[in-house]
Design a protein around this motif. Structure first.
Motif, PDB file in Angstrom:
ATOM      1  N   THR A   1       0.841  -1.185   0.000  1.00 31.20           N
ATOM      2  CA  THR A   1       0.000   0.000   0.000  1.00 31.20           C
ATOM      3  C   THR A   1       0.882   1.243   0.000  1.00 31.20           C
TER       4      THR A   1
ATOM      5  N   GLU B   1       2.688   1.517   3.263  1.00 32.31           N
ATOM      6  CA  GLU B   1       3.787   0.560   3.356  1.00 32.31           C
ATOM      7  C   GLU B   1       4.969   0.999   2.505  1.00 32.31           C
ATOM      8  N   GLN B   2       4.682   1.596   1.346  1.00 32.41           N
ATOM      9  CA  GLN B   2       5.767   2.091   0.509  1.00 32.41           C
ATOM     10  C   GLN B   2       6.557   3.176   1.227  1.00 32.41           C
TER      11      GLN B   2
END
Length: 220
Positions: free
Chosen positions: A8, A11-12
């Motif tokens: 997501t 998360e990136q």
């Protein structure tokens, strides 16, 4: 993500490695500054007293030179490694923090060494800290080199073996330095001093040899 699903946006951002080198650079800068703060001469001394004071700080100055070069060697290695890192996970974050733990103890070990350079226990403490740095360094390198999804390009097996071998070379010198500390503390100090030079020479030889130049080209 490790399970192969698309990360997501959050998360990136969390997996972006940029903050780790930033933290490491700042920590190493502080460590190098603290090291030099240990070197000092009392003020308002006569000429004779100044000579005596300079003689007294000789061991502290030697401990600073050794520690500065070793810390610089660790920083160069970390820089070379994280140039290859595309993303990080929780394990890398914590391994990096654990790597900084013994590195941050180098000023303490250097201060002990400078004040008690003729005591074997001081040389043992110094060597113990450096061995701890090297072991965590190997663990971090092994972890990343075996997870190509975290890297821009996979690290070939031969290059990985050379990298681990280079990381083990200083440990051999530290162990010998600790062993001879009781009988010959000056020899022990010299062994610690020459580690950065031996490491640089080993990297240079590997980079210049046709058989290893391709695998050692990224080592500094």
């Amino acid at each position: 993500m490790d399970d192969g699903t698309a990360p997501t946006a959050a998360e990136q951002r969390r997996n972006n490695p940029d903050r780790i080198p930033a933290l490491v650079d700042g920590t190493f800068a502080i460590i190098m500054t603290i090291l030099v703060l240990e070197v000092g001469v009392p003020s308002d001394l006569s000429e004779q007293s100044l000579r005596e004071a300079l003689d007294e700080i000789g061991p502290t100055l030697m401990a600073w030179v050794i520690s500065f070069l070793l810390v610089g060697m660790y920083w160069v290695w970390h820089r070379d490694l994280f140039v290859k890192v595309r993303a990080v996970n929780r394990d890398v974050v914590w391994l990096n923090l654990i790597f900084l733990l013994p590195v941050s103890l180098v000023p303490f070990a250097a201060a002990v060494l400078g004040d008690y350079h003729d005591e074997a226990i001081a040389l043992h403490v110094y060597g113990g800290v450096l061995i701890a740095v090297s072991l965590v360094r190997i663990a971090l390198y092994r972890y990343l080199s075996r997870r190509p999804h975290l890297l821009w390009e996979p690290i070939p097996d031969r290059e990985r073996r050379l990298g681990i071998g280079l990381s083990c070379v200083p440990i051999a010198f530290y162990i010998v330095a600790m062993i001879v500390a009781d009988a010959a503390h000056q020899v022990s100090l010299v062994l610690y001093l020459i580690v950065p030079g031996v490491y640089f020479l080993a990297v240079t030889v590997l980079r210049d040899r046709p058989a290893t130049a391709g695998d050692a080209g990224d080592f500094s």
